[in-house]
Design a protein around this motif. Structure first.
Motif, PDB file in Angstrom:
ATOM      1  N   ARG A  44       0.821  -1.207   0.000  1.00 48.40           N
ATOM      2  CA  ARG A  44       0.000   0.000   0.000  1.00 48.40           C
ATOM      3  C   ARG A  44       0.861   1.265   0.000  1.00 48.40           C
ATOM      4  O   ARG A  44       0.507   2.261  -0.646  1.00 48.40           O
ATOM      5  N   PHE A  45       1.989   1.213   0.712  1.00 46.19           N
ATOM      6  CA  PHE A  45       2.874   2.380   0.715  1.00 46.19           C
ATOM      7  C   PHE A  45       3.434   2.631  -0.680  1.00 46.19           C
ATOM      8  O   PHE A  45       3.501   3.782  -1.136  1.00 46.19           O
ATOM      9  N   LYS A  46       3.844   1.562  -1.368  1.00 49.68           N
ATOM     10  CA  LYS A  46       4.356   1.732  -2.735  1.00 49.68           C
ATOM     11  C   LYS A  46       3.286   2.341  -3.623  1.00 49.68           C
ATOM     12  O   LYS A  46       3.567   3.203  -4.467  1.00 49.68           O
ATOM     13  N   ASP A  47       2.040   1.895  -3.455  1.00 43.79           N
ATOM     14  CA  ASP A  47       0.938   2.436  -4.248  1.00 43.79           C
ATOM     15  C   ASP A  47       0.755   3.926  -3.983  1.00 43.79           C
ATOM     16  O   ASP A  47       0.585   4.723  -4.914  1.00 43.79           O
ATOM     17  N   ARG A  48       0.783   4.335  -2.718  1.00 44.23           N
ATOM     18  CA  ARG A  48       0.572   5.735  -2.356  1.00 44.23           C
ATOM     19  C   ARG A  48       1.784   6.599  -2.658  1.00 44.23           C
ATOM     20  O   ARG A  48       1.661   7.806  -2.867  1.00 44.23           O
ATOM     21  N   LEU A  49       2.964   5.990  -2.709  1.00 46.45           N
ATOM     22  CA  LEU A  49       4.175   6.738  -3.016  1.00 46.45           C
ATOM     23  C   LEU A  49       4.136   7.283  -4.435  1.00 46.45           C
ATOM     24  O   LEU A  49       4.594   8.393  -4.706  1.00 46.45           O
ATOM     25  N   VAL A  50       3.581   6.507  -5.350  1.00 50.56           N
ATOM     26  CA  VAL A  50       3.516   6.938  -6.748  1.00 50.56           C
ATOM     27  C   VAL A  50       2.128   7.423  -7.144  1.00 50.56           C
ATOM     28  O   VAL A  50       1.942   7.968  -8.230  1.00 50.56           O
ATOM     29  N   GLY A  51       1.137   7.221  -6.261  1.00 46.55           N
ATOM     30  CA  GLY A  51      -0.221   7.629  -6.589  1.00 46.55           C
ATOM     31  C   GLY A  51      -0.378   9.137  -6.560  1.00 46.55           C
ATOM     32  O   GLY A  51       0.077   9.811  -5.634  1.00 46.55           O
ATOM     33  N   ARG A  52      -1.000   9.672  -7.591  1.00 44.34           N
ATOM     34  CA  ARG A  52      -1.207  11.114  -7.674  1.00 44.34           C
ATOM     35  C   ARG A  52      -2.669  11.416  -7.962  1.00 44.34           C
ATOM     36  O   ARG A  52      -3.363  10.647  -8.621  1.00 44.34           O
ATOM     37  N   SER A  53      -3.130  12.515  -7.434  1.00 43.85           N
ATOM     38  CA  SER A  53      -4.479  12.981  -7.718  1.00 43.85           C
ATOM     39  C   SER A  53      -4.447  13.794  -9.015  1.00 43.85           C
ATOM     40  O   SER A  53      -3.425  13.823  -9.711  1.00 43.85           O
ATOM     41  N   ASP A  54      -5.535  14.458  -9.353  1.00 40.81           N
ATOM     42  CA  ASP A  54      -5.554  15.347 -10.519  1.00 40.81           C
ATOM     43  C   ASP A  54      -6.492  16.512 -10.234  1.00 40.81           C
ATOM     44  O   ASP A  54      -7.233  16.514  -9.246  1.00 40.81           O
ATOM     45  N   ASP A  55      -6.469  17.500 -11.111  1.00 36.99           N
ATOM     46  CA  ASP A  55      -7.262  18.709 -10.894  1.00 36.99           C
ATOM     47  C   ASP A  55      -8.742  18.392 -10.751  1.00 36.99           C
ATOM     48  O   ASP A  55      -9.428  18.928  -9.876  1.00 36.99           O
ATOM     49  N   VAL A  56      -9.246  17.524 -11.628  1.00 38.33           N
ATOM     50  CA  VAL A  56     -10.678  17.213 -11.633  1.00 38.33           C
ATOM     51  C   VAL A  56     -11.094  16.549 -10.331  1.00 38.33           C
ATOM     52  O   VAL A  56     -12.130  16.882  -9.748  1.00 38.33           O
ATOM     53  N   THR A  57     -10.268  15.620  -9.838  1.00 39.54           N
ATOM     54  CA  THR A  57     -10.597  14.931  -8.589  1.00 39.54           C
ATOM     55  C   THR A  57     -10.614  15.907  -7.418  1.00 39.54           C
ATOM     56  O   THR A  57     -11.519  15.871  -6.572  1.00 39.54           O
ATOM     57  N   GLU A  58      -9.625  16.795  -7.345  1.00 42.01           N
ATOM     58  CA  GLU A  58      -9.579  17.752  -6.239  1.00 42.01           C
ATOM     59  C   GLU A  58     -10.754  18.720  -6.288  1.00 42.01           C
ATOM     60  O   GLU A  58     -11.292  19.110  -5.239  1.00 42.01           O
ATOM     61  N   LEU A  59     -11.166  19.099  -7.488  1.00 46.54           N
ATOM     62  CA  LEU A  59     -12.263  20.057  -7.627  1.00 46.54           C
ATOM     63  C   LEU A  59     -13.634  19.391  -7.548  1.00 46.54           C
ATOM     64  O   LEU A  59     -14.645  20.074  -7.346  1.00 46.54           O
ATOM     65  N   GLY A  60     -13.676  18.050  -7.714  1.00 45.47           N
ATOM     66  CA  GLY A  60     -14.957  17.348  -7.746  1.00 45.47           C
ATOM     67  C   GLY A  60     -15.147  16.388  -6.600  1.00 45.47           C
ATOM     68  O   GLY A  60     -15.725  16.727  -5.567  1.00 45.47           O
ATOM     69  N   LYS A  61     -14.634  15.168  -6.776  1.00 47.35           N
ATOM     70  CA  LYS A  61     -14.848  14.112  -5.781  1.00 47.35           C
ATOM     71  C   LYS A  61     -14.418  14.514  -4.382  1.00 47.35           C
ATOM     72  O   LYS A  61     -15.137  14.312  -3.404  1.00 47.35           O
ATOM     73  N   ILE A  62     -13.223  15.064  -4.285  1.00 46.57           N
ATOM     74  CA  ILE A  62     -12.683  15.373  -2.974  1.00 46.57           C
ATOM     75  C   ILE A  62     -13.523  16.436  -2.272  1.00 46.57           C
ATOM     76  O   ILE A  62     -13.851  16.323  -1.082  1.00 46.57           O
ATOM     77  N   ARG A  63     -13.910  17.474  -2.989  1.00 44.76           N
ATOM     78  CA  ARG A  63     -14.691  18.547  -2.377  1.00 44.76           C
ATOM     79  C   ARG A  63     -16.034  18.049  -1.862  1.00 44.76           C
ATOM     80  O   ARG A  63     -16.542  18.540  -0.848  1.00 44.76           O
ATOM     81  N   LYS A  64     -16.602  17.059  -2.537  1.00 41.84           N
ATOM     82  CA  LYS A  64     -17.920  16.571  -2.131  1.00 41.84           C
ATOM     83  C   LYS A  64     -17.890  15.794  -0.825  1.00 41.84           C
ATOM     84  O   LYS A  64     -18.931  15.499  -0.246  1.00 41.84           O
ATOM     85  N   GLN A  65     -16.693  15.465  -0.338  1.00 42.53           N
ATOM     86  CA  GLN A  65     -16.604  14.822   0.964  1.00 42.53           C
ATOM     87  C   GLN A  65     -17.079  15.746   2.088  1.00 42.53           C
ATOM     88  O   GLN A  65     -17.414  15.279   3.176  1.00 42.53           O
ATOM     89  N   SER A  66     -17.121  17.048   1.813  1.00 40.96           N
ATOM     90  CA  SER A  66     -17.570  18.007   2.821  1.00 40.96           C
ATOM     91  C   SER A  66     -19.087  18.099   2.906  1.00 40.96           C
ATOM     92  O   SER A  66     -19.610  18.771   3.802  1.00 40.96           O
ATOM     93  N   GLU A  67     -19.794  17.462   1.961  1.00 39.23           N
ATOM     94  CA  GLU A  67     -21.263  17.394   1.921  1.00 39.23           C
ATOM     95  C   GLU A  67     -21.909  18.734   1.612  1.00 39.23           C
ATOM     96  O   GLU A  67     -22.924  18.783   0.919  1.00 39.23           O
ATOM     97  N   ASN A  68     -21.375  19.833   2.134  1.00 43.16           N
ATOM     98  CA  ASN A  68     -21.910  21.165   1.850  1.00 43.16           C
ATOM     99  C   ASN A  68     -20.806  22.042   1.275  1.00 43.16           C
ATOM    100  O   ASN A  68     -19.631  21.851   1.580  1.00 43.16           O
ATOM    101  N   GLU A  69     -21.201  22.996   0.443  1.00 46.22           N
ATOM    102  CA  GLU A  69     -20.234  23.885  -0.199  1.00 46.22           C
ATOM    103  C   GLU A  69     -19.877  25.052   0.712  1.00 46.22           C
ATOM    104  O   GLU A  69     -20.707  25.540   1.478  1.00 46.22           O
TER     105      GLU A  69
END
Length: 596
Positions: A44-69
């Motif tokens: 799992r560490f090797k996976d996360r070491l090279v794993g990267r997010s992207d602009d769309v994920t940060e602006l979409g999926k990740i933000r929705k974890q807050s439930e409210n804007e």
């Protein structure tokens, strides 16, 4: 078609404390699943070491974890004043006299110029990222996209540490300046106990001011901006008075000798006074609440920092011309300087300015720190409960409370002298990582860059970093030498030129970008590492110990939570799926498919 899950999501109270809100990932469903996850730590560490997010994920999926804007209510005017409120605190009043007396002499103005240039280089990098990825996470989000999850965790852990320790330190300094304002000894407002040294002076006033400023920040972002306007306007009047009155009583003879401690003293002081510029990164975290990020963030960040640099240089020069550097009081420089020219009453005005400065630093800090913490929680590195945004206030109350309670507890007991230099190292380290991330963003694009281009970029970056570290080390070991620079400086130039000539740019900023790439980001790497090298060895020992503790947390919790998030083994998509279902039921199928 709204199912029971959607109804629960819509009606669920913001105030909740269930296990699922803290540990929703599959790895933490039971002790058996946790033991299974621990056995996979290496993979799992090797996976996360090279794993990267992207602009769309940060602006979409990740933000929705807050439930409210969060509410988009800020403009460039708000951000400019937030810049003043966040940066101009007690540092200019405290650090200027200390460093002029001990390290730089009248050349303290050059220290502010050097550190100001370094800060502006970092501001350029932050501005481009904030315009392109306008989310609350600031450097944490930017590093997740460009350098990966593990690098982002290192930054995020240091950000939370800085937030807690920094807020506690400013809170205790607030009490000291209140004592000065009331013409009392520094520790007279603290409770003396029989606890061990550095923990025996309880400071309830620091706790109260931290709680008050954080409460204001939690109630409303826009109202916090109004309060900051008023307080910063008062502080501006104090600063204008200090500059005008200082030059009115100036003597050019006090500037001689200009470099009593040599060039080395100038840069040693620059490494310390650099942190009078600290706080501008809080402005980048407000991108999610800015109405027009592409216009407002460059104006707010670059505009405020340019003016602040000029103000700092003028204040430092005024102090140096009012009093001989050998006579400057390192603890109350401006108060003593005005007293020496017959303006004893001015010490109260200076104390008032410092109090106001620290109040707005705490206020804007509470805003920025809460938003950093929110986005870190959105990625599940810390429990996602802290990612929730309140539906009525539009502010991250849980995240702000986490920093507030932790800071208040430390401020009550600890003098924080031991941890002061630790903040310096971690701040410069993050700024160095940000400049590196900007070069990666410009010169590497997944699916476009070839392996050869990536290899060239990595080699050039390693040469730049190694050359910068070598320059810093040589400066510390041989302050009067020059031969080492004949090796390190050409290496830095060669690494930077190598990127420009042999690695094609894969991405051009859509709206606003750092000029003179790769030279300005490369220079930012060099200056931040150089200033890090000017700090003492104890700072790095403490930084290493804290980083070790952070890694223990990461391997036992963070890596498993983020791995589950990335591979859909937790509730990563819950908020998004429920929102998509709601959109589909309303007939907006296309919008829902784009969200998925």
């Amino acid at each position: 078609m709204e199912g029971p899950a959607t109804d629960e999501f819509q009606t669920r109270s913001y105030w909740r404390w269930s296990k699922e809100d803290f540990f929703p990932e599959k790895s933490f469903e039971s002790w058996a699943t946790y033991r299974s996850a621990l056995r996979q730590t290496h993979h799992r560490f090797k996976d996360r070491l090279v794993g990267r997010s992207d602009d769309v994920t940060e602006l979409g999926k990740i933000r929705k974890q807050s439930e409210n804007e969060m509410k988009r209510c800020l403009n460039w005017w708000d951000l400019t004043w937030f810049g003043f409120g966040s940066v101009i605190g007690a540092g200019i009043f405290v650090l200027t006299g200390q460093e002029a007396h001990e390290h730089a002499g009248p050349a303290i103005v050059l220290s502010y110029v050097a550190s100001g240039i370094s800060a502006m280089l970092s501001v350029f990098c932050y501005t481009e990222f904030a315009v392109e990825i306008p989310v609350a996470g600031g450097s944490f989000a930017y590093l997740r996209v460009e350098l990966g999850d593990f690098a982002a965790f290192i930054a995020g852990a240091n950000l939370i540490l800085e937030s807690i320790i920094g807020t506690a330190a400013v809170g205790r300094a607030w009490t000291s300046y209140l004592s000065t304002f009331l013409n009392l000894p520094p520790n007279s407002l603290r409770i003396h106990t029989n606890l061990s040294k550095d923990f025996n002076l309880l400071d309830p006033i620091a706790v109260v001011i931290i709680v008050i400023t954080s409460t204001i920040a939690m109630i409303s972002t826009k109202r916090t901006s109004y309060f900051n306007w008023i307080a910063s306007a008062v502080h501006s009047l104090v600063i204008v008075f200090v500059i005008v009155a200082g030059f009115a009583h100036a003597r050019t003879s006090n500037l001689t000798p200009f470099l009593p401690f040599g060039v080395q003293g100038v840069f040693k002081a620059a490494a310390i006074v650099y942190f009078a510029y600290g706080g501008f990164d809080n402005i980048a975290t407000m991108a999610e609440e800015t109405r027009n990020p592409s216009r407002d963030i460059p104006l707010g960040l670059l505009g405020s920092m340019s003016i602040i640099t000029v103000i700092y240089c003028l204040m430092a020069l005024a102090l140096s011309m009012m009093q001989k550097y050998t006579e400057i009081d390192p603890n109350a420089a401006y108060s003593v300087a005005f007293r020496s020219v017959g303006m004893k009453w001015a010490q109260y005005l200076v104390a008032l300015g410092a109090l106001k400065g620290m109040t707005t630093v705490l206020l804007v800090g509470a805003l920025g720190q809460g938003r950093y913490t929110t986005h870190i929680a959105r990625s599940h590195i810390i429990p996602p409960l802290f990612a929730l945004v309140h539906p009525n206030t539009g502010t991250p109350i849980y995240a702000t409370l986490l920093i507030t309670i932790s800071s208040a507890c430390i401020a009550l007991f600890s003098s924080l002298d031991v941890l002061a230099s630790l903040l310096s190292v971690s701040t410069l380290f993050i700024f160095m990582m940000m400049a590196t991330a900007l070069l990666v963003r410009r010169y590497y694009l997944r699916g476009v860059s070839t392996r050869l281009q990536l290899t060239k970029l990595v080699i050039c970056l390693l040469v730049i970093i190694a050359a910068s570290m070598g320059t810093s080390a040589y400066w510390g070991l041989r302050p009067h030498g020059w031969i080492g620079y004949l090796i390190t400086v050409p290496m830095w130039i060669g690494g930077t030129l190598g990127i420009q000539l042999f690695v094609p740019q894969c991405r051009t900023p859509k709206i606003w970008g750092v000029p003179l790439v790769p030279w300005l980001p490369s220079l930012s790497i060099a200056t931040n590492l150089f200033l890090m090298g000017s700090l003492g060895s104890q700072a790095f020992i403490r930084f290493g110990i804290c980083s070790g503790i952070m890694l223990v947390y990461y391997f036992f919790f963070g890596v498993h939570a983020t791995y589950d998030m990335a591979h859909g083994y937790g509730q990563y998509d819950k908020a998004e799926e429920l929102q998509a279902e709601k959109e589909m039921s309303g007939g907006d199928m296309d919008k829902a498919m784009v969200g998925i």
